[in-house]
Write a protein that holds these residues in place. Structure first.
Motif, mmCIF file in Angstrom:
data_model
loop_
_atom_site.group_PDB
_atom_site.id
_atom_site.type_symbol
_atom_site.label_atom_id
_atom_site.label_comp_id
_atom_site.label_asym_id
_atom_site.label_seq_id
_atom_site.Cartn_x
_atom_site.Cartn_y
_atom_site.Cartn_z
ATOM 1 N N PRO A 73 0.801 -1.232 0.000
ATOM 2 C CA PRO A 73 0.000 0.000 0.000
ATOM 3 C C PRO A 73 0.830 1.277 0.000
ATOM 4 C CG PRO A 73 -0.951 -1.604 1.499
ATOM 5 C CD PRO A 73 0.367 -2.171 1.071
ATOM 6 N N HIS A 74 1.942 1.289 0.734
ATOM 7 C CA HIS A 74 2.732 2.522 0.804
ATOM 8 C C HIS A 74 3.376 2.834 -0.543
ATOM 9 C CE1 HIS A 74 6.020 -0.386 1.386
ATOM 10 N NE2 HIS A 74 6.844 0.581 1.025
ATOM 11 N N SER A 77 0.585 4.283 -2.728
ATOM 12 C CA SER A 77 0.319 5.651 -2.281
ATOM 13 C C SER A 77 1.362 6.615 -2.838
ATOM 14 C CB SER A 77 0.309 5.704 -0.756
ATOM 15 O OG SER A 77 0.075 7.024 -0.302
ATOM 16 N N SER A 80 0.963 7.125 -6.619
ATOM 17 C CA SER A 80 -0.215 7.920 -6.970
ATOM 18 C C SER A 80 0.056 9.416 -6.877
ATOM 19 C CB SER A 80 -1.395 7.553 -6.069
ATOM 20 O OG SER A 80 -1.224 8.057 -4.753
ATOM 21 N N MET A 81 1.099 9.801 -6.151
ATOM 22 C CA MET A 81 1.438 11.207 -5.991
ATOM 23 C C MET A 81 2.673 11.594 -6.804
ATOM 24 S SD MET A 81 -0.967 12.223 -3.993
ATOM 25 C CE MET A 81 -0.443 13.814 -3.347
ATOM 26 N N SER A 94 -5.818 1.258 -9.447
ATOM 27 C CA SER A 94 -5.481 0.608 -8.171
ATOM 28 C C SER A 94 -6.694 0.442 -7.259
ATOM 29 C CB SER A 94 -4.409 1.396 -7.420
ATOM 30 O OG SER A 94 -4.161 0.753 -6.169
ATOM 31 N N LEU A 97 -6.517 2.359 -3.543
ATOM 32 C CA LEU A 97 -6.713 3.787 -3.289
ATOM 33 C C LEU A 97 -8.136 4.051 -2.810
ATOM 34 C CD1 LEU A 97 -4.870 5.355 -6.360
ATOM 35 C CD2 LEU A 97 -4.032 5.157 -4.006
ATOM 36 N N THR A 98 -8.259 4.775 -1.711
ATOM 37 C CA THR A 98 -9.572 5.135 -1.166
ATOM 38 C C THR A 98 -10.053 6.445 -1.790
ATOM 39 O OG1 THR A 98 -8.646 6.456 0.642
ATOM 40 C CG2 THR A 98 -8.901 4.075 1.023
ATOM 41 N N ASP A 101 -7.806 9.151 -0.722
ATOM 42 C CA ASP A 101 -6.548 9.153 -1.481
ATOM 43 C C ASP A 101 -6.733 9.868 -2.813
ATOM 44 O OD1 ASP A 101 -5.158 7.643 0.450
ATOM 45 O OD2 ASP A 101 -5.788 5.744 -0.455
ATOM 46 N N GLU A 104 -7.135 13.606 -2.341
ATOM 47 C CA GLU A 104 -5.826 14.203 -2.060
ATOM 48 C C GLU A 104 -5.011 14.340 -3.345
ATOM 49 O OE1 GLU A 104 -1.835 13.487 0.716
ATOM 50 O OE2 GLU A 104 -3.478 12.035 0.760
ATOM 51 N N ALA A 105 -5.048 13.315 -4.188
ATOM 52 C CA ALA A 105 -4.320 13.369 -5.452
ATOM 53 C C ALA A 105 -4.868 14.461 -6.360
ATOM 54 C CB ALA A 105 -4.388 12.006 -6.153
#
Length: 213
Positions: A73-74, A77, A80-81, A94, A97-98, A101, A104-105
């Protein structure tokens, strides 16, 4: 053993070979039945490769891990950024990703990344609302053609209020399977207004005559 061999090769590899090696390492992590120690080594190496200055290396990892529920997961994450050319596939595919998430992106996303999120299957109403309120025209078009997105009347109205002068946005919305009547009326009004401006700008119709029509 296979992980240690890959890590040894990565240390002296060229950029292109490092990208291929990173993709192989990611596939080994996902699909080989590794002992815990080697699995940890592979994850540690993939984490370190997130700092590789060559985008192709990070992009290679993203391509392999993007659709997997078993990816770390990390790492997902972080990807994704990353630069949108790295993040795009992860943002679209993915399952890790919630909604938070994705929102935030969106806060740092360029047009390419916005489109990647807008095309995500089964996009929730929460994320749809954020895209409709903040996205650029390309994201509006992508969102409109994504039939799996939970796009309601409020979101469509927001899209038209922000980008209704764009004919491609209006057309993309009209192509959706279900469009509320008020949204259809709004599109018709904006289309008529756009035609009026076009005829005036081309000299086919004076502003005074347009008002009488």
């Amino acid at each position: 053993m296979i992980v240690k061999r890959l890590l040894a090769d990565l240390e002296t590899a060229t950029s292109a070979n490092r990208a291929r090696g990173a993709a192989t390492l990611a596939r080994v992590y996902l699909f080989e039945d590794l002992p815990d120690s080697e699995l940890m080594d592979a994850e540690t190496a993939l984490t370190a490769l997130l700092d590789d200055p060559v985008m192709a290396v990070r992009r290679a990892i993203a391509r392999v891990l993007a659709s997997s529920r078993n990816a770390p997961p990390h790492i997902i994450s972080a990807l994704s950024m990353d630069h949108s050319l790295v993040a795009g596939r992860v943002l679209t595919h993915s399952p890790l990703l919630t909604d938070d998430d994705l929102i935030e992106a969106l806060g740092v996303a360029d047009s390419y990344a916005q489109v990647a999120i807008a095309l995500r299957p089964g996009l929730s109403g929460k994320v749809v609302a954020m895209i409709a309120a903040t996205g650029g025209r390309e994201a509006m078009i992508a969102l409109a053609v994504n039939e799996t997105a939970r796009l309601g009347e409020a979101e469509m109205t927001s899209m038209l209020e922000r980008h209704g002068t764009d004919g491609e946005v209006r057309e993309a919305l009209l192509c959706r399977t279900e469009i509320p009547a008020p949204v259809r009326a709004m599109i018709a009004t904006q289309t008529a207004r756009a035609l009026e401006v076009f005829t005036i700008n081309t000299g086919w119709l004076s502003a005074q005559r347009s008002e009488r029509c």
